[in-house]
Design an enzyme around this catalytic site. Structure first.
Site, PDB file in Angstrom:
ATOM      1  N   CYS A   1       0.841  -1.208   0.000  1.00 53.49           N
ATOM      2  CA  CYS A   1       0.000   0.000   0.000  1.00 53.49           C
ATOM      3  C   CYS A   1       0.876   1.257   0.000  1.00 53.49           C
ATOM      4  O   CYS A   1       1.559   1.523  -0.972  1.00 53.49           O
ATOM      5  CB  CYS A   1      -0.965  -0.057   1.177  1.00 53.49           C
ATOM      6  SG  CYS A   1      -2.357   1.082   1.001  1.00 53.49           S
TER       7      CYS A   1
ATOM      8  N   HIS B   1      -3.480  -5.630   0.991  1.00 54.12           N
ATOM      9  CA  HIS B   1      -2.803  -5.875   2.273  1.00 54.12           C
ATOM     10  C   HIS B   1      -2.733  -7.360   2.624  1.00 54.12           C
ATOM     11  O   HIS B   1      -3.602  -7.859   3.347  1.00 54.12           O
ATOM     12  CB  HIS B   1      -3.567  -5.159   3.401  1.00 54.12           C
ATOM     13  CG  HIS B   1      -3.397  -3.680   3.361  1.00 54.12           C
ATOM     14  ND1 HIS B   1      -2.369  -3.027   3.979  1.00 54.12           N
ATOM     15  CD2 HIS B   1      -4.142  -2.722   2.776  1.00 54.12           C
ATOM     16  CE1 HIS B   1      -2.465  -1.730   3.787  1.00 54.12           C
ATOM     17  NE2 HIS B   1      -3.532  -1.508   3.055  1.00 54.12           N
TER      18      HIS B   1
ATOM     19  N   GLU C   1      -0.828  -8.726   4.746  1.00 53.34           N
ATOM     20  CA  GLU C   1      -0.590  -8.866   6.190  1.00 53.34           C
ATOM     21  C   GLU C   1      -1.890  -8.813   6.993  1.00 53.34           C
ATOM     22  O   GLU C   1      -1.924  -9.212   8.146  1.00 53.34           O
ATOM     23  CB  GLU C   1       0.408  -7.804   6.677  1.00 53.34           C
ATOM     24  CG  GLU C   1      -0.142  -6.416   6.947  1.00 53.34           C
ATOM     25  CD  GLU C   1      -0.466  -5.608   5.699  1.00 53.34           C
ATOM     26  OE1 GLU C   1      -0.391  -6.143   4.588  1.00 53.34           O
ATOM     27  OE2 GLU C   1      -0.841  -4.419   5.852  1.00 53.34           O
TER      28      GLU C   1
END
Lengths: 80, 236
Positions: free
Chosen positions: B85, B202, B204
């Site tokens: 990002c 994302h 994660e």
């Protein structure tokens, strides 16, 4: 002394803000508008008596590295 | 493996990245943006957020942080760097990845789950993603529309540098599946040397079923495998 930098999106880059404002102008009844491009304006105060040529060289360098992103933007620098 | 997760003022996915790496069984530490060195590091993650308030342009100020000199050197030496990002934006601004991320075409901030197609398994960031697997991961950005001039796009295609593309649930690269107007539905790319990658989604935030998806772990598993191969090669 002042330096003025005007940053605009490159022609090939999508400018959704400009498009939206252009549409708004049309809705308001303004005619004859063929394009709106939204950029940034940066004003930089320089110490009095600054050497114009040296300032122009330094600011052009900074404009490439920081003020604008050459991948998506063009800029114009004026010192007065 | 030791991961270094950078921390700029207004990074906000740094802790998520540390959590994901630890959850998957490896070590991660935070590295402050003013640090000039990364310490012992196998992989750098440039996390999401709004570094320096997104002032001027997303990532434009962060790229001049002292830590970024260390990251550039790490990347030049072949180290693995992943930008997520805002981290992707920082890496493009820093010139470590080609192109730029501009305002979403609909001017909206998009915070939603999207689907990702892996365009190639030939990278340290995608090698372990199962063939044909469509990843479901979240996005959260206002400036994620990938742009590059035609010449750069042609080079990305020719070198197989496009890693992930936005797609629908069954893997079709449609315009409606493209949340931000990115050219060629590009969600993530890597550099020519294939050791630096960036993506807007994302991974994660999608490493455990509790969070709704654990598809993001395949990207981390790919990195772990690449690092392990590297260690084995170095020892051999």
């Amino acid at each position: 002394m002042k330096a003025k930098i005007i940053i605009t999106p490159k022609k090939a880059v999508l400018d959704p803000q400009g498009k939206t404002v252009q549409t708004a102008l049309e809705h308001m009844g303004y005619t004859g508008v063929t394009g709106v491009h939204i950029g940034k304006y940066i004003e930089i105060d320089l110490a009095p008596g600054t050497d114009k040529a040296a300032a122009s060289k330094a600011l052009n360098d900074a404009a490439h590295k920081l003020f604008s992103n050459p991948v998506i933007e063009d800029y114009k620098l004026e010192i007065e | 493996m030791n991961f270094s997760v950078l921390q700029f003022p207004a990074s906000n996915c740094d802790q998520d990245a540390v959590h994901a790496v630890r959850l998957l069984g490896h070590s991660a530490k935070l590295v402050w943006h003013k640090d000039a060195s990364l310490g012992e590091t196998d992989c750098v993650i440039v996390p999401g957020g709004f570094s320096y308030g997104d002032y001027l342009r997303c990532g434009a100020i962060a790229r001049f942080s002292p830590v970024m000199r260390a990251v550039k050197q790490f990347a030049d030496n072949g180290g693995l760097v992943l930008g997520v990002c805002n981290g992707f934006q920082v890496l493009t601004e820093a010139g470590l990845l080609p192109g730029a991320l501009i305002r979403n075409r609909d001017l909206q901030f998009h915070c939603e789950n999207i689907f990702l197609k892996t365009a190639t398994n030939d990278s340290p960031f995608t090698s372990r993603i199962p063939a044909g697997k469509i990843l479901r991961v979240p996005i959260a950005h206002g400036e994620g529309c990938y742009f590059a001039d035609e010449e750069t796009l042609a080079r990305l295609k020719a070198n197989n540098q496009i890693l992930w593309q936005y797609c629908d649930a069954t893997g079709n690269l449609t315009d409606t599946a493209n949340p931000n107007g990115a050219l060629l539905n590009i969600a993530g790319i890597c550099n020519e040397k294939r050791n630096v990658a960036g993506l807007m989604p994302h991974p994660e935030r999608a490493c455990e079923p509790l969070l709704g998806s654990d598809d993001g772990k395949w990207i981390f598993e790919s990195i772990f495998a690449a690092l392990k191969n590297k260690t084995v090669a170095a020892e051999a």
